[in-house]
Design an enzyme around this catalytic site. Structure first.
Site, PDB file in Angstrom:
ATOM      1  N   CYS A   1      33.912  15.862  36.355  1.00  0.00           N
ATOM      2  CA  CYS A   1      33.457  17.247  36.366  1.00  0.00           C
ATOM      3  C   CYS A   1      34.576  18.183  36.831  1.00  0.00           C
ATOM      4  O   CYS A   1      35.077  18.038  37.947  1.00  0.00           O
ATOM      5  CB  CYS A   1      32.243  17.422  37.264  1.00  0.00           C
ATOM      6  SG  CYS A   1      31.609  19.107  37.177  1.00  0.00           S
TER       7      CYS A   1
ATOM      8  N   GLY B   1      28.792  23.776  38.283  1.00  0.00           N
ATOM      9  CA  GLY B   1      29.033  23.228  39.629  1.00  0.00           C
ATOM     10  C   GLY B   1      27.964  22.246  40.073  1.00  0.00           C
ATOM     11  O   GLY B   1      27.662  22.142  41.259  1.00  0.00           O
ATOM     12  N   LEU B   2      27.414  21.518  39.097  1.00  0.00           N
ATOM     13  CA  LEU B   2      26.463  20.431  39.391  1.00  0.00           C
ATOM     14  C   LEU B   2      25.238  20.882  40.195  1.00  0.00           C
ATOM     15  O   LEU B   2      24.813  20.193  41.126  1.00  0.00           O
ATOM     16  CB  LEU B   2      27.172  19.265  40.108  1.00  0.00           C
ATOM     17  CG  LEU B   2      28.231  18.522  39.295  1.00  0.00           C
ATOM     18  CD1 LEU B   2      28.862  17.410  40.136  1.00  0.00           C
ATOM     19  CD2 LEU B   2      27.638  17.924  38.025  1.00  0.00           C
TER      20      LEU B   2
ATOM     21  N   ASN C   1      34.319  14.500  28.891  1.00  0.00           N
ATOM     22  CA  ASN C   1      33.763  15.673  29.564  1.00  0.00           C
ATOM     23  C   ASN C   1      34.538  16.908  29.078  1.00  0.00           C
ATOM     24  O   ASN C   1      35.329  16.825  28.140  1.00  0.00           O
ATOM     25  CB  ASN C   1      33.862  15.502  31.084  1.00  0.00           C
ATOM     26  CG  ASN C   1      32.763  16.243  31.819  1.00  0.00           C
ATOM     27  OD1 ASN C   1      32.477  17.398  31.505  1.00  0.00           O
ATOM     28  ND2 ASN C   1      32.153  15.600  32.783  1.00  0.00           N
ATOM     29  N   THR C   2      34.338  18.038  29.714  1.00  0.00           N
ATOM     30  CA  THR C   2      34.928  19.292  29.230  1.00  0.00           C
ATOM     31  C   THR C   2      36.410  19.415  29.585  1.00  0.00           C
ATOM     32  O   THR C   2      36.902  18.776  30.516  1.00  0.00           O
ATOM     33  CB  THR C   2      34.177  20.481  29.843  1.00  0.00           C
ATOM     34  OG1 THR C   2      34.132  20.299  31.255  1.00  0.00           O
ATOM     35  CG2 THR C   2      32.769  20.585  29.310  1.00  0.00           C
TER      36      THR C   2
ATOM     37  N   ASN D   1      31.870  26.622  30.873  1.00  0.00           N
ATOM     38  CA  ASN D   1      30.837  26.642  31.896  1.00  0.00           C
ATOM     39  C   ASN D   1      31.397  26.218  33.238  1.00  0.00           C
ATOM     40  O   ASN D   1      32.340  25.443  33.315  1.00  0.00           O
ATOM     41  CB  ASN D   1      29.643  25.756  31.497  1.00  0.00           C
ATOM     42  CG  ASN D   1      29.795  24.330  31.983  1.00  0.00           C
ATOM     43  OD1 ASN D   1      29.524  24.015  33.150  1.00  0.00           O
ATOM     44  ND2 ASN D   1      30.257  23.449  31.109  1.00  0.00           N
TER      45      ASN D   1
ATOM     46  N   GLY E   1      31.666  15.423  22.400  1.00  0.00           N
ATOM     47  CA  GLY E   1      32.606  16.544  22.387  1.00  0.00           C
ATOM     48  C   GLY E   1      32.540  17.274  21.067  1.00  0.00           C
ATOM     49  O   GLY E   1      33.122  16.823  20.078  1.00  0.00           O
ATOM     50  N   GLY E   2      31.791  18.371  21.030  1.00  0.00           N
ATOM     51  CA  GLY E   2      31.781  19.215  19.834  1.00  0.00           C
ATOM     52  C   GLY E   2      30.946  18.697  18.690  1.00  0.00           C
ATOM     53  O   GLY E   2      31.095  19.173  17.562  1.00  0.00           O
TER      54      GLY E   2
ATOM     55  N   ASN F   1      23.047  10.485  35.143  1.00  0.00           N
ATOM     56  CA  ASN F   1      24.443  10.869  35.379  1.00  0.00           C
ATOM     57  C   ASN F   1      24.604  11.154  36.869  1.00  0.00           C
ATOM     58  O   ASN F   1      23.867  11.961  37.430  1.00  0.00           O
ATOM     59  CB  ASN F   1      24.749  12.111  34.521  1.00  0.00           C
ATOM     60  CG  ASN F   1      26.173  12.621  34.680  1.00  0.00           C
ATOM     61  OD1 ASN F   1      26.521  13.223  35.691  1.00  0.00           O
ATOM     62  ND2 ASN F   1      26.995  12.403  33.669  1.00  0.00           N
TER      63      ASN F   1
END
Ligand SMILES: Cc1cc2nc3c(=O)[nH]c(=O)nc-3n(C[C@H](O)[C@H](O)[C@H](O)COP(=O)(O)O)c2cc1C
Length: 317
Positions: free
Chosen positions: A135, A77-78, A197-198, A74, A248-249, A104
């Protein structure tokens, strides 16, 4: 609402009392409005809101989501309405449910993070802050802070000085040494560390001959990242004293149990909610069923259990 089974599911995350250890992860639950038609929000331990910035943000160009074989990319972009609108419209809605709401926050400068923390301090219904220094989808700020221990510490210190709320710091996995960043966050005053995070990734549209996402790169989430997240929770749990929120997952209760055993005190469910809106409350039930099957009296008994077992002291009592 008590799930089935007799085990005690309550946990304390940096002073925030959660009726059960399952939170919904930032950005995958909005501000809860779309979710109330799916389930009673009181079934989860708490809500982490969409990433909130000082000014409203329109986010990145589309497409913003791409599917990969074991996860999602994804680049939102916040996108968010800005902190004033969140305080005015979203927090009053969420606080009706009486569950902890963690906001957050993300900024482009240290001052913006501090201003956000100050604006949210003493807002009725806000139980804590999750500081997003992780991010991968915004140019300034975001991951730029979370990849450097000094920059992470500067953000955390500024937020710490601006609020009396519990401060959780959400780290990026896109670093060489996660422990160094986690230590810096703890030393600067973090009450908890949120991991992860990702992971920054890319997908190509082979028919269109170009990147699939409008922003070219995006953040990878979902089952593909679980082993990385677990490894980071394990490493950080062995190096710091403050509690960890694992993420995460996580798709099932047993995934959540793995995070707890690696050293997380609670977990957050992200992409799973996008696949199944009922994932988070289902995971609460599955953790309760596991505790019952295995004869554990409290979910707290699972926290760090694999670490104690490895050290030779962790057999079930
Ligand atoms: C669509 C989407 C939006 C996200 N937005 C945010 C955000 O605003 N702030 C943040 O800290 N993390 C954000 N995340 C990251 C998630 O909170 C979570 O850390 C990550 O997705 C890993 O968990 P998962 O594999 O369970 O999804 C977002 C993730 C997704 C998939």
């Amino acid at each position: 609402m008590t799930p089935r089974g007799g085990a005690d599911l309550e946990v304390n995350l940096a002073g925030i009392r959660l009726a059960n250890p399952v939170l919904v992860a930032s950005g995958t639950f909005g501000y809860g409005r779309e979710m109330v038609r799916w389930f009673d929000l009181r079934r989860v331990g708490g809500i982490i809101t969409k990433g909130t910035t000082l000014a409203p943000r329109a986010g990145n160009p589309p497409p913003r989501i791409a599917e990969t074989p074991a996860g999602l990319l994804n680049s939102i972009g916040l996108e968010n309405p800005g902190v004033d609108a969140v305080v005015r419209e979203e927090i009053p809605f969420l606080r009706e449910f009486g569950i902890p709401v963690i906001v957050n926050i993300a900024g482009e400068t240290v001052e913006e993070y501090a201003a956000l923390a100050a604006k949210l301090d003493r807002v009725e219904g806000v139980a804590g802050l999750e500081v997003n220094v992780s991010c991968p989808n915004v140019r300034a700020g975001g991951m730029a802070f979370g990849t450097d221990p000094l920059a992470t510490a500067a953000v955390v210190r500024a937020v710490r000085n601006a609020t009396s709320l519990p401060v959780m710091v959400k780290l990026t996995p896109n670093v060489t040494d996660i422990v160094a960043i986690a230590r810096a966050a703890q030393e600067a005053g973090a009450d908890a560390i949120s991991l992860i995070n990702t992971l920054k990734g890319l997908a190509i549209d082979v028919r269109g001959h170009r990147p699939l996402l409008g922003a070219v790169t995006g953040g990878l989430s979902g089952p593909a990242i679980k082993p990385v997240a677990l490894r980071m929770v394990w490493e950080v749990a062995g190096a710091i004293d403050v509690p960890i929120l694992g993420c995460g997952g996580i798709m099932t209760g047993l995934d959540a149990v793995e995070f707890l055993m690696a050293g997380a005190s609670a977990v957050a469910v992200g992409s799973a909610t996008l696949v199944d809106p009922l994932a988070a409350p289902r995971i609460v039930e599955e953790i309760a069923a596991y505790l019952e099957e295995e004869g554990f009296a409290r979910v707290g008994d699972l926290v760090g259990l694999a670490r104690r077992t490895l050290a030779g002291g962790g057999e079930n009592s």
